[in-house]
Design a protein around this motif. Structure first.
Motif, short mmCIF file in Angstrom:
data_model
loop_
_atom_site.label_atom_id
_atom_site.label_comp_id
_atom_site.label_asym_id
_atom_site.label_seq_id
_atom_site.Cartn_x
_atom_site.Cartn_y
_atom_site.Cartn_z
N THR A 181 0.85 -1.20 0.00
CA THR A 181 0.00 0.00 0.00
C THR A 181 0.88 1.24 0.00
N MET A 182 0.73 2.04 -1.05
CA MET A 182 1.50 3.28 -1.20
C MET A 182 0.58 4.47 -0.91
N GLU A 183 1.06 5.41 -0.04
CA GLU A 183 0.28 6.59 0.35
C GLU A 183 1.00 7.85 -0.13
N PHE A 184 0.26 8.72 -0.82
CA PHE A 184 0.85 9.95 -1.37
C PHE A 184 0.83 11.05 -0.29
N PHE A 185 1.99 11.74 -0.12
CA PHE A 185 2.06 12.77 0.95
C PHE A 185 2.86 13.96 0.42
N ASP A 186 2.74 15.06 1.17
CA ASP A 186 3.45 16.30 0.82
C ASP A 186 4.76 16.34 1.59
N GLY A 187 5.83 16.09 0.88
CA GLY A 187 7.14 16.02 1.53
C GLY A 187 7.65 17.35 2.02
N SER A 188 7.04 18.45 1.56
CA SER A 188 7.51 19.76 2.04
C SER A 188 7.13 20.00 3.48
N LEU A 189 6.19 19.20 3.97
CA LEU A 189 5.75 19.34 5.37
C LEU A 189 6.51 18.42 6.31
N GLY A 190 7.42 17.65 5.79
CA GLY A 190 8.18 16.74 6.64
C GLY A 190 8.14 15.31 6.13
N ALA A 191 8.90 14.47 6.82
CA ALA A 191 8.98 13.05 6.41
C ALA A 191 7.65 12.34 6.65
N TYR A 192 7.44 11.27 5.89
CA TYR A 192 6.21 10.47 6.02
C TYR A 192 6.26 9.67 7.31
N SER A 193 5.15 9.71 8.07
CA SER A 193 5.09 9.02 9.37
C SER A 193 3.97 8.01 9.46
N GLY A 194 3.34 7.69 8.34
CA GLY A 194 2.23 6.76 8.38
C GLY A 194 2.69 5.29 8.36
N SER A 195 1.71 4.37 8.31
CA SER A 195 1.99 2.92 8.36
C SER A 195 2.17 2.31 6.99
N ASN A 196 1.92 3.09 5.93
CA ASN A 196 2.07 2.58 4.57
C ASN A 196 3.45 2.96 4.02
N VAL A 197 3.61 2.82 2.72
CA VAL A 197 4.85 3.23 2.06
C VAL A 197 4.61 4.62 1.48
N GLY A 198 5.35 5.63 1.96
CA GLY A 198 5.12 6.99 1.52
C GLY A 198 5.69 7.30 0.14
N ILE A 199 4.87 8.00 -0.68
CA ILE A 199 5.31 8.46 -1.99
C ILE A 199 5.18 9.99 -2.00
N ASP A 200 6.31 10.69 -2.08
CA ASP A 200 6.33 12.15 -2.00
C ASP A 200 5.86 12.74 -3.33
N VAL A 201 4.75 13.51 -3.28
CA VAL A 201 4.21 14.16 -4.48
C VAL A 201 4.07 15.67 -4.22
N GLN A 202 4.99 16.22 -3.45
CA GLN A 202 4.95 17.64 -3.18
C GLN A 202 5.11 18.42 -4.48
N ALA A 203 4.82 19.69 -4.40
CA ALA A 203 4.93 20.54 -5.58
C ALA A 203 6.35 20.45 -6.15
N GLY A 204 6.43 20.29 -7.45
CA GLY A 204 7.71 20.19 -8.12
C GLY A 204 8.12 18.77 -8.43
#
Length: 595
Positions: free
Chosen positions: A242-265
């Motif tokens: 399970t891959m979860e999309f997050f905003d990496g500009s707000l900090g590292a991913y802290s959820g239980s899934n696999v984080g995919i950084d889709v921040q602006a840029g």
């Protein structure tokens, strides 16, 4: 005639008891003679012709009574050419009357005996302790059937047994429905139990499974396609990622899934590369070669050929275009139809890892040269992948091969034109395969010739086996190398068996027995043999057995019984002498009357 008659009768009694004593003496003397048949004594009264009121007891006449039909005890001995007959019958023997050019000359007449202490003499004849030679019927060395009807003196040949080429291998086994080869991976790689022709030859490219989504622009920002917090779950062969999309500009991913950084840029191309890494890293061996990228401008998850199923679920799939419902993709393996005719030496280790052992056996060329025939089975298709249950049989044709030279050769079953062993749902070959012909079989440089692998009507099966190995139930062949004479024995079927140092045993003759309607009327002769008489009738020959090898029949004399008869005979003889003495005294008294 009163006194003189009594004297004459007493003398006949003495004569009869003397005859009985002679038989008792002979019986006791032969109590240890092999196969001896004791002689009992019968007494016959002789009544003179006289009126009924004047008849006397009369004299006595003694005569022999044979016991040829009474069997002695059978005891086991260590000499394998010794034999005994269990029941009625006699061995057929013949005496030697001379010698010519170093060979024995025989009389041509038959005699009969129960004495079975036969041993091999220097001329190869079986002769017993009394010097009589055994007769029997020859056996054809090829068919092992009796080839004659008239008994002849048996003579064994101690020559070298010629080699015999292997022409038939009896081969029966059960193949496992799921072969657990060294390469087989139970949970991660479906189809790993099958032989992959691409490892041994050039075949059509493997067909991959692709899940395609919406058209995307690779250079646009990923956050314009997916929203923060959305997830995409990819399940391959039961392992979800399970891959979860997050905003990496707000900090590292802290959820239980696999984080995919889709921040602006972060472009779509970069996000897809991160998703591919996440899938390969967390999905296990089943997705080690999976890709997530753009194919023709469309989002695509491309899978390898070993996938059983793929499922995708998403909290929102509008941007990627992946169905929100579970999607199953069956693998397609068209390369399974390719046939590996031979395996090169450089690929031998890989072949061993993709096949299972089918046993090994030594086979022989026409000149007796031995070579080891090793067999291996490889499953090449399965109903699991839309095909049928198919196997290939290989044999090690050249153990010394190197490089690209063939080391293992595929076998074509006679009944199937595809060259495969095909099994139906009932576990039996379809079509039936009773045998497989190996024409011009050559193993490790030794030309064996044409060999038939004989499976039989039900000798080849495919049933589930928890061990995943081939269960060989029969593996033997009919060839052998040359052998030297070792020994000779007689089995319980009355067959003379010659053993050679190559392990072969060859039946060369059948011992016959002779039965008589009146066996007690045979004429007794020296050496424990008998001759047929008009009263005994002609011999009835049979070869139905009744012979016990490595055994001897003892004399049927019972010492205790003979001593009992001896006491009775002695007392009867003493009483007879009393009659003679009394008659003499009475005659003396009669003579004294005239004085």
């Amino acid at each position: 005639m009163g006194i003189f008659g009594a004297l004459s009768t007493a003398v006949s009694g003495l004569r009869a008891q003397s005859f009985a004593l002679e038989n008792i003496s002979g019986n006791i003397a032969n109590s240890q003679t092999t196969g001896f048949k004791r002689i009992d004594t019968d007494f016959l009264d002789l009544i003179p012709d006289a009126p009924q009121k004047r008849q006397t007891a009369g004299s006595v006449l003694s005569q022999s009574r044979s016991t040829n039909t009474l069997q002695g005890d059978i005891r086991t001995v260590s000499t394998e050419t010794n034999m005994a007959i269990n029941g009625n019958g006699f061995f057929v023997v013949e005496p030697r009357i001379g010698q010519a050019d170093g060979d024995a000359v025989f009389s041509g007449s038959n005699f009969y005996t129960r004495r079975g202490d036969f041993e091999l003499d220097k001329g190869g004849y079986l002769v017993n302790g009394a010097g009589y030679y055994l007769k029997g019927l020859p056996i054809d060395p090829v068919t092992q059937n009796i080839s004659g009807s008239v008994p002849q003196v048996l003579r064994l040949d101690n020559a070298i047994l010629p080699a015999s080429q292997t022409t038939r291998i009896n081969y029966q086994l059960n193949l496992p429905q799921l072969p657990k080869t060294a390469q087989y991976q139970e949970s991660k790689t479906p189809g790993s139990q099958l032989l992959d022709p691409a490892d041994f030859m050039t075949v059509a490219p493997n067909v991959t499974a692709t899940l395609t989504g919406a058209a995307l622009g690779g250079g646009v920002d990923a956050n314009t396609i997916v929203n923060y917090g959305e997830t995409l779950t990819v399940t391959v062969d039961g392992a979800p990622v399970t891959m979860e999309f997050f905003d990496g500009s707000l900090g590292a991913y802290s959820g239980s899934n696999v984080g995919i950084d889709v921040q602006a840029g972060v472009s779509v191309t970069s996000a897809l590369a991160a998703m591919q890494t996440a899938l390969r890293t967390n999905g296990g061996a089943a997705v080690a070669d999976a890709t997530i990228n753009l194919t023709g401008g469309n989002f695509a998850i491309t899978l390898g050929t070993n996938m059983v199923d793929v499922m995708t679920t998403s909290t929102t799939a509008s941007g990627l275009g992946i169905p929100t419902a579970a999607t199953t993709t069956a693998p397609t393996l068209p390369w399974l139809d390719a046939r590996v005719q031979s395996v090169a030496a450089k690929d031998a280790d890989q072949f061993i890892a993709q096949s299972i052992s089918g046993g090994a056996i030594t086979v022989y060329a026409e000149n007796g040269a031995p070579t080891n025939l090793q067999l291996r089975w490889a499953k090449v298709n399965s109903t699991q992948f839309g095909g049928s249950e198919r196997w290939n049989l290989f044999y090690l044709s050249d153990a010394d091969a190197t490089g690209s030279a063939p080391m293992w050769t595929n076998v074509d079953p006679t009944a199937d034109p595809t060259g495969d062993y095909v099994f139906g749902g009932n576990g039996s070959p379809s079509p039936a395969v009773e045998y497989t012909q190996l024409n011009g079989l050559t193993v490790n440089g030794v030309l064996v010739g044409d060999v038939r692998l004989q499976h039989g009507a039900n000798g080849l099966t495919q049933f589930a086996d928890p061990n995943g190995t081939a269960e060989v139930t029969a593996l033997n062949q009919n060839g052998y190398g040359a052998g030297e004479f070792v020994s000779v024995a007689v089995n319980d079927n009355g067959r003379v068996v010659v053993s050679y140092n190559n392990g072969q045993q060859l039946e060369v003759a059948q011992v016959v027995t002779a039965n008589f309607n009146a066996a007690n009327q045979l004429k007794r002769m020296d050496g424990g043999v008998f001759a047929a008489t008009s009263e005994s009738g002609e011999p009835i020959l049979n070869n139905d057995g009744g012979i016990i090898g490595a055994s001897l029949e003892a004399s049927n004399t019972d010492i205790s019984e003979e001593f009992t008869k001896l006491i009775v005979t002695q007392q009867a003889y003493a009483a007879g002498t009393r009659i003679v003495s009394t008659a003499d005294e009475m005659l003396q008294e009669a003579l004294n009357m005239v004085r």
